[in-house]
Design a protein around this motif. Structure first.
Motif, PDB file in Angstrom:
ATOM      1  N   ASN A   1      79.100  10.523  24.345  1.00 62.55           N
ATOM      2  CA  ASN A   1      79.700  10.257  25.293  1.00 62.55           C
ATOM      3  C   ASN A   1      79.447   9.304  26.276  1.00 62.55           C
ATOM      4  OD1 ASN A   1      80.599  13.103  24.956  1.00 62.55           O
ATOM      5  ND2 ASN A   1      78.980  13.819  25.812  1.00 62.55           N
ATOM      6  N   ASN A   2      78.370   8.590  26.325  1.00 64.62           N
ATOM      7  CA  ASN A   2      78.219   7.436  27.124  1.00 64.62           C
ATOM      8  C   ASN A   2      78.508   6.106  26.485  1.00 64.62           C
ATOM      9  OD1 ASN A   2      76.639   8.832  28.926  1.00 64.62           O
ATOM     10  ND2 ASN A   2      74.672   8.500  27.888  1.00 64.62           N
ATOM     11  N   LEU A   3      78.406   6.153  24.851  1.00 65.70           N
ATOM     12  CA  LEU A   3      78.997   5.211  24.257  1.00 65.70           C
ATOM     13  C   LEU A   3      80.345   5.026  24.219  1.00 65.70           C
ATOM     14  CD1 LEU A   3      76.573   5.186  20.970  1.00 65.70           C
ATOM     15  CD2 LEU A   3      76.187   4.131  23.189  1.00 65.70           C
ATOM     16  N   ARG A   4      81.049   6.217  24.314  1.00 62.57           N
ATOM     17  CA  ARG A   4      82.328   6.494  24.261  1.00 62.57           C
ATOM     18  C   ARG A   4      83.118   5.773  25.634  1.00 62.57           C
ATOM     19  NH1 ARG A   4      85.151  10.899  21.957  1.00 62.57           N
ATOM     20  NH2 ARG A   4      87.675  10.964  22.650  1.00 62.57           N
ATOM     21  N   THR A   5      82.438   5.839  26.499  1.00 64.34           N
ATOM     22  CA  THR A   5      82.826   5.209  27.927  1.00 64.34           C
ATOM     23  C   THR A   5      83.109   3.670  27.747  1.00 64.34           C
ATOM     24  OG1 THR A   5      81.949   7.220  29.114  1.00 64.34           O
ATOM     25  CG2 THR A   5      82.572   5.105  30.201  1.00 64.34           C
ATOM     26  N   VAL A   6      82.097   2.974  26.965  1.00 60.25           N
ATOM     27  CA  VAL A   6      82.010   1.608  26.699  1.00 60.25           C
ATOM     28  C   VAL A   6      83.197   1.338  25.998  1.00 60.25           C
ATOM     29  CG1 VAL A   6      80.815  -0.328  25.991  1.00 60.25           C
ATOM     30  CG2 VAL A   6      79.619   1.607  27.095  1.00 60.25           C
ATOM     31  N   LEU A   7      83.401   2.211  24.862  1.00 57.05           N
ATOM     32  CA  LEU A   7      84.576   1.929  23.668  1.00 57.05           C
ATOM     33  C   LEU A   7      85.933   2.119  24.242  1.00 57.05           C
ATOM     34  CD1 LEU A   7      82.753   2.923  20.561  1.00 57.05           C
ATOM     35  CD2 LEU A   7      83.049   0.738  21.271  1.00 57.05           C
ATOM     36  N   GLU A   8      85.868   2.647  25.434  1.00 56.21           N
ATOM     37  CA  GLU A   8      87.273   2.977  26.028  1.00 56.21           C
ATOM     38  C   GLU A   8      87.501   2.004  27.121  1.00 56.21           C
ATOM     39  OE1 GLU A   8      86.937   7.237  26.889  1.00 56.21           O
ATOM     40  OE2 GLU A   8      88.034   7.834  25.256  1.00 56.21           O
ATOM     41  N   HIS A   9      86.794   1.292  27.499  1.00 55.27           N
ATOM     42  CA  HIS A   9      86.698   0.072  28.413  1.00 55.27           C
ATOM     43  C   HIS A   9      87.971  -0.707  28.093  1.00 55.27           C
ATOM     44  CE1 HIS A   9      85.980  -3.557  30.802  1.00 55.27           C
ATOM     45  NE2 HIS A   9      85.094  -2.945  31.639  1.00 55.27           N
ATOM     46  N   GLU A  10      88.635  -1.166  29.072  1.00 60.41           N
ATOM     47  CA  GLU A  10      90.026  -1.835  28.760  1.00 60.41           C
ATOM     48  C   GLU A  10      89.858  -3.215  28.371  1.00 60.41           C
ATOM     49  OE1 GLU A  10      89.956  -3.922  33.672  1.00 60.41           O
ATOM     50  OE2 GLU A  10      91.586  -2.730  32.627  1.00 60.41           O
ATOM     51  N   ARG A  11      88.680  -3.968  28.310  1.00 61.12           N
ATOM     52  CA  ARG A  11      88.623  -4.920  27.454  1.00 61.12           C
ATOM     53  C   ARG A  11      87.480  -4.910  26.110  1.00 61.12           C
ATOM     54  NH1 ARG A  11      85.724  -8.432  30.620  1.00 61.12           N
ATOM     55  NH2 ARG A  11      85.688  -7.358  32.428  1.00 61.12           N
ATOM     56  N   VAL A  12      87.571  -3.663  25.660  1.00 61.10           N
ATOM     57  CA  VAL A  12      86.871  -3.327  24.703  1.00 61.10           C
ATOM     58  C   VAL A  12      87.743  -2.498  23.597  1.00 61.10           C
ATOM     59  CG1 VAL A  12      84.673  -2.358  23.582  1.00 61.10           C
ATOM     60  CG2 VAL A  12      84.532  -3.214  25.755  1.00 61.10           C
ATOM     61  N   ARG A  13      87.803  -3.149  22.462  1.00 63.17           N
ATOM     62  CA  ARG A  13      88.483  -2.429  21.285  1.00 63.17           C
ATOM     63  C   ARG A  13      87.437  -1.819  20.065  1.00 63.17           C
ATOM     64  NH1 ARG A  13      93.737  -6.228  20.263  1.00 63.17           N
ATOM     65  NH2 ARG A  13      91.869  -7.677  19.560  1.00 63.17           N
ATOM     66  N   PHE A  14      87.791  -0.699  19.558  1.00 57.17           N
ATOM     67  CA  PHE A  14      87.069  -0.078  18.270  1.00 57.17           C
ATOM     68  C   PHE A  14      87.927  -0.586  17.190  1.00 57.17           C
ATOM     69  CE2 PHE A  14      86.564   3.125  15.070  1.00 57.17           C
ATOM     70  CZ  PHE A  14      85.409   2.706  14.659  1.00 57.17           C
ATOM     71  N   VAL A  15      87.467  -1.339  16.309  1.00 59.66           N
ATOM     72  CA  VAL A  15      88.131  -1.601  15.198  1.00 59.66           C
ATOM     73  C   VAL A  15      87.295  -1.069  13.873  1.00 59.66           C
ATOM     74  CG1 VAL A  15      89.042  -3.624  14.060  1.00 59.66           C
ATOM     75  CG2 VAL A  15      88.842  -3.837  16.269  1.00 59.66           C
ATOM     76  N   GLY A  16      87.623   0.067  13.515  1.00 58.29           N
ATOM     77  CA  GLY A  16      86.701   0.602  12.305  1.00 58.29           C
ATOM     78  C   GLY A  16      87.593   0.179  11.013  1.00 58.29           C
ATOM     79  N   GLY A  17      86.822   0.423   9.868  1.00 61.22           N
ATOM     80  CA  GLY A  17      87.446   0.193   8.461  1.00 61.22           C
ATOM     81  C   GLY A  17      87.321  -1.092   8.028  1.00 61.22           C
TER      82      GLY A  17
END
Length: 456
Positions: A60-76
């Motif tokens: 849940n804490n890590l999720r908050t960071v990955l949902e930051h407006e200047r952070v994008r998760f790029v999987g695969g």
């Protein structure tokens, strides 16, 4: 705006991203957190035991960071040979921070290590955690717990405690977890009644945390057996006052078990010390049947020495948990002796000289040491180095949107919406099985779930 790629979405990678976008006084930074898997969180998702809900809630804490407006998760997106090489990645970003962990397990280097029935604890953990690189049916094909009454876990760290605990748990206790259904079914059929945890040194040098150790004592219908004679071989056992606090607490917990046995329970976990595995021996069926160990004694220098006396511990299943090692990433320098990338305060060193724009954090930087929280100061040190270099890094010309360049190169990244689709699919799978969330354990299933978002 400074464009930074963080390779790896486990704690070290996410903490690096957090420091980059939240550091007071720092230039504006946009961070893409890349991962080979379509799922974020690294070892929090694929290494924390499924019955450790409190630790898993760190997601849940890590999720908050990955949902930051200047952070994008790029999987695969895989970085390395045959995929996206590091030099190409550096063409797309002002800086790249590698947080790729330590993916390989250490081997014992003893005869019989590759017998059927002998596995690494890493493989076992990945299997019950639904890592898609581990064939879901691999352990079934090997027989795994079929006919197993006694298991040996080699190692006395937290991972060893985890696998011993999972082996000793009943199906009813594992049912509420997110363990994949195939793994749950195999463990539900387990007839394991005795688990030996074997360490070559003494109780005061064991690497588990006291909290993990105490959990063993709370397992239903399970006796924890500790031999007082083995404990007494440790010079620090009689007077643990000079030990670090964690080691002192561990000794006191084990002292309590040794003095207050609880016989008559259905299962036993035996903590064994001063035993060094020297060979795995096969039975008539060609599978592992026992572990030959040499009795050791303290050498007075913090290590142990062999005594020439041996003991065979019966086991139809052996799981080695003797540590991890970093693996080379093609295109980056690597120190094979340490299993890390050479660095200075997180700056990657090539021939002893900092390589502009390349950084490391986490286990690939410092080796497989510490707990999850250790990654925070480690990542902070690296990011401070990066931010100090920012004026020079910003001079380089990179694409306005590196993600568009990745797509143009033929890659098909799984973005945050795709991960949310996987989450929904795992919730649906759990409901269909009458359980809570159940992980999807294979690449095809994960890709299909992520694609639902694109097709929808």
């Amino acid at each position: 705006m400074l464009q930074v790629a963080v390779v790896g979405s486990g704690p070290s990678g996410v903490y690096a991203a957090q420091t980059l976008v939240q550091r007071d006084g720092a230039p504006e930074v946009r961070v893409d957190v890349l991962d080979r898997l379509p799922c974020p969180y690294g070892l929090v998702r694929y290494g924390v035991a499924p019955d450790h809900e409190k630790i898993k809630s760190l997601q849940n804490n890590l999720r908050t960071v990955l949902e930051h407006e200047r952070v994008r998760f790029v999987g695969g997106v895989e970085v390395g040979p045959g995929a996206l090489p590091p030099d190409r990645l550096l063409d797309l970003y002002h800086a790249v921070v590698y947080c790729v962990g330590a993916a390989a397990d250490r081997r014992l280097g003893v005869p019989g290590e590759d017998l059927p029935g002998s596995h690494s604890a890493t493989e076992f953990v990945s299997w019950y955690s639904a890592h898609p690189d581990v064939l879901t049916d691999g352990f079934q094909q090997d027989g795994f717990v079929r006919g197993v009454e006694s298991a040996v876990v080699i190692g006395v760290g937290n991972v060893a405690v985890d696998v011993a605990r999972i082996l000793a748990r009943g199906a009813a206790e594992l049912l509420p977890t997110d363990m994949p259904d195939a793994a749950l079914g195999v463990l539900a059929d387990s007839r394991v009644r005795e688990v030996h945890m074997v360490g070559r040194r003494g109780p005061s040098q064991a690497r588990f945390t006291t909290k993990e150790l105490r959990e063993l004592g709370s397992l239903p219908d399970t006796e924890i057996v500790v031999d007082p004679a083995e404990l007494a071989l440790d010079p620090a056992y009689a007077d643990p006052s000079g030990l670090p606090a964690a080691a002192r607490r561990n000794v006191e917990v084990m002292r309590g078990w040794a003095l207050n046995p609880t016989p008559g329970r259905a299962r036993r976990i035996r903590l064994r010390f001063f035993l060094r595995p020297v060979a795995l021996r096969a039975g008539a069926d060609g599978r592992v049947a026992s572990v030959r160990c040499e009795r050791t004694l303290p050498d007075g220098k913090g290590g142990v020495t062999g005594t020439g006396r041996f003991e065979d511990v019966d086991a139809q299943l052996v799981l080695r948990s003797v540590g991890y090692r970093g693996v080379p990433l093609d295109g980056l320098p690597f120190d094979p002796a340490l299993g890390t990338v050479p660095h200075a305060a997180g700056r990657v060193l090539r021939d002893g000289v900092p390589s502009p724009g390349e950084y490391v954090a986490g286990w690939i930087k410092r080796g497989p040491t510490g707990v999850i929280g250790t990654n925070r100061p480690c990542a902070k040190e690296t990011v401070l180095s990066l931010l100090a270099d920012a004026p020079e890094l910003a001079r380089r010309t990179v694409p306005d949107d590196p993600l568009a360049a990745l797509r143009a190169a033929g890659l098909r990244p799984v973005e945050w919406a795709g991960w949310l689709a996987i989450e929904r699919a795992e919730a649906e799978l759990g409901r269909s099985l009458g359980r809570g969330v159940v992980k999807i354990p294979d690449w095809a299933g994960l890709r299909a779930a992520a694609a639902r978002e694109a097709s929808g």
